[in-house]
Design a protein around this motif. Sequence first.
Motif, PDB file in Angstrom:
ATOM      1  N   ILE A  61      -8.458   5.281  -1.325  1.00 46.44           N
ATOM      2  CA  ILE A  61      -8.065   4.715  -2.033  1.00 46.44           C
ATOM      3  C   ILE A  61      -7.700   3.711  -2.589  1.00 46.44           C
ATOM      4  O   ILE A  61      -7.809   3.033  -2.841  1.00 46.44           O
ATOM      5  N   ASP A  62      -7.817   5.146  -3.924  1.00 48.37           N
ATOM      6  CA  ASP A  62      -7.113   4.428  -4.802  1.00 48.37           C
ATOM      7  C   ASP A  62      -5.529   4.863  -4.495  1.00 48.37           C
ATOM      8  O   ASP A  62      -4.745   4.096  -5.367  1.00 48.37           O
ATOM      9  N   VAL A  63      -5.166   4.947  -3.236  1.00 50.74           N
ATOM     10  CA  VAL A  63      -3.410   4.920  -3.075  1.00 50.74           C
ATOM     11  C   VAL A  63      -2.784   4.240  -2.295  1.00 50.74           C
ATOM     12  O   VAL A  63      -3.437   4.284  -1.313  1.00 50.74           O
ATOM     13  N   ALA A  64      -1.902   3.302  -2.836  1.00 51.48           N
ATOM     14  CA  ALA A  64      -1.068   2.529  -2.088  1.00 51.48           C
ATOM     15  C   ALA A  64      -0.172   2.680  -1.428  1.00 51.48           C
ATOM     16  O   ALA A  64       1.257   3.123  -2.407  1.00 51.48           O
ATOM     17  N   PHE A  65      -0.208   2.566  -0.295  1.00 54.53           N
ATOM     18  CA  PHE A  65       1.707   2.900   0.552  1.00 54.53           C
ATOM     19  C   PHE A  65       2.070   1.491   0.891  1.00 54.53           C
ATOM     20  O   PHE A  65       1.395   0.583   1.223  1.00 54.53           O
ATOM     21  N   ALA A  66       3.534   1.358   0.622  1.00 57.16           N
ATOM     22  CA  ALA A  66       3.898  -0.359   0.510  1.00 57.16           C
ATOM     23  C   ALA A  66       5.604   0.401   0.416  1.00 57.16           C
ATOM     24  O   ALA A  66       5.235   1.877   0.827  1.00 57.16           O
ATOM     25  N   GLU A  67       5.731   0.090   0.104  1.00 49.97           N
ATOM     26  CA  GLU A  67       7.122   0.213  -0.561  1.00 49.97           C
ATOM     27  C   GLU A  67       7.592   1.136  -1.122  1.00 49.97           C
ATOM     28  O   GLU A  67       8.619   2.319  -0.933  1.00 49.97           O
ATOM     29  N   ARG A  68       6.748   1.556  -2.065  1.00 50.36           N
ATOM     30  CA  ARG A  68       6.738   2.493  -3.278  1.00 50.36           C
ATOM     31  C   ARG A  68       5.406   2.750  -3.514  1.00 50.36           C
ATOM     32  O   ARG A  68       4.658   1.956  -3.169  1.00 50.36           O
ATOM     33  N   ARG A  77      -8.986   2.161 -18.877  1.00 49.05           N
ATOM     34  CA  ARG A  77      -7.725   1.993 -19.076  1.00 49.05           C
ATOM     35  C   ARG A  77      -7.407   1.503 -17.589  1.00 49.05           C
ATOM     36  O   ARG A  77      -6.281   1.969 -17.261  1.00 49.05           O
ATOM     37  N   ALA A  78      -7.719  -0.064 -17.094  1.00 50.72           N
ATOM     38  CA  ALA A  78      -7.713  -0.215 -15.906  1.00 50.72           C
ATOM     39  C   ALA A  78      -5.465  -0.405 -15.560  1.00 50.72           C
ATOM     40  O   ALA A  78      -5.484  -1.420 -16.191  1.00 50.72           O
ATOM     41  N   ARG A  79      -5.045   0.229 -14.589  1.00 49.17           N
ATOM     42  CA  ARG A  79      -3.766  -0.800 -14.374  1.00 49.17           C
ATOM     43  C   ARG A  79      -3.212   0.228 -12.917  1.00 49.17           C
ATOM     44  O   ARG A  79      -3.693   1.507 -12.296  1.00 49.17           O
ATOM     45  N   THR A  80      -2.101   0.098 -12.503  1.00 52.42           N
ATOM     46  CA  THR A  80      -1.499   0.244 -11.519  1.00 52.42           C
ATOM     47  C   THR A  80       0.158   1.026 -11.695  1.00 52.42           C
ATOM     48  O   THR A  80       0.746   0.954 -12.708  1.00 52.42           O
ATOM     49  N   LEU A  81       0.215   2.149 -11.074  1.00 48.35           N
ATOM     50  CA  LEU A  81       0.967   2.988 -12.419  1.00 48.35           C
ATOM     51  C   LEU A  81       2.104   3.269 -10.820  1.00 48.35           C
ATOM     52  O   LEU A  81       1.315   4.152  -9.528  1.00 48.35           O
ATOM     53  N   PRO A  82       3.401   3.006 -10.215  1.00 48.48           N
ATOM     54  CA  PRO A  82       3.986   3.713  -9.634  1.00 48.48           C
ATOM     55  C   PRO A  82       4.159   4.847  -9.547  1.00 48.48           C
ATOM     56  O   PRO A  82       4.289   5.665 -10.726  1.00 48.48           O
ATOM     57  N   VAL A  83       4.472   5.487  -8.635  1.00 53.26           N
ATOM     58  CA  VAL A  83       4.476   7.065  -8.076  1.00 53.26           C
ATOM     59  C   VAL A  83       6.067   7.089  -7.851  1.00 53.26           C
ATOM     60  O   VAL A  83       6.363   6.696  -7.102  1.00 53.26           O
ATOM     61  N   PRO A  84       6.811   8.424  -8.811  1.00 61.61           N
ATOM     62  CA  PRO A  84       8.202   8.398  -8.581  1.00 61.61           C
ATOM     63  C   PRO A  84       7.766   9.671  -7.034  1.00 61.61           C
ATOM     64  O   PRO A  84       6.976   9.682  -6.626  1.00 61.61           O
TER      65      PRO A  84
END
Length: 181
Positions: A61-68, A77-84
């Motif tokens: 549930i911590d993984v967001a699938f969208a355009e990226r 250290r709450a934050r949103t990270l882009p995944v290469p």
Amino acid sequence: MDRATSVVYRPMMPRFIPSSAQCIALSSFEDRPDAALFNAAFGLLYGTGMYLNEMLLLRPIDVAFAERMRLLISGFRARTLPVPTGAADRLALLLGNESAGTEDASIFQKNGKTIVDMTVLKELKRRSRLFGFPNELGTTDLRIAFARDMAEKATPFEIIAHMMGYRSVNQLQAFLMRSAS
């Protein structure tokens, strides 16, 4: 001769930090039955600069699938990270595996048991020897490589610090200075 006088001075060699290509190769092994698990773990550690404990606690549930693909890191250290892309592909492969667990369980489980940090470190050291690196790598070395590679791509230090979970550029610089010695 006194033991103290027989000490030979050996200057410290700078710590070996793998290149971008070497980090990608570290997360591209198929030599173990649970390769997808470790490939995704190493891909995320190097590709996002996250802490090992943050990675081990990731849930589907911590993984967001969208355009990226993005990771939602919670806690101190709450934050949103882009995944290469490469790391996202490895994580998607792992999530597509039916043994990956439930929505509430950690993604990084094997047979219902969460991989402990020593297992990840043991595999990273094994792969370091296999590649013939001058020293065994730790997860901190992957974070340093991430920061270096982002800086080489002209990413502002404020963004790098935020992605790595630091509150300021000064904290990032202090981490990099400590790591250089």
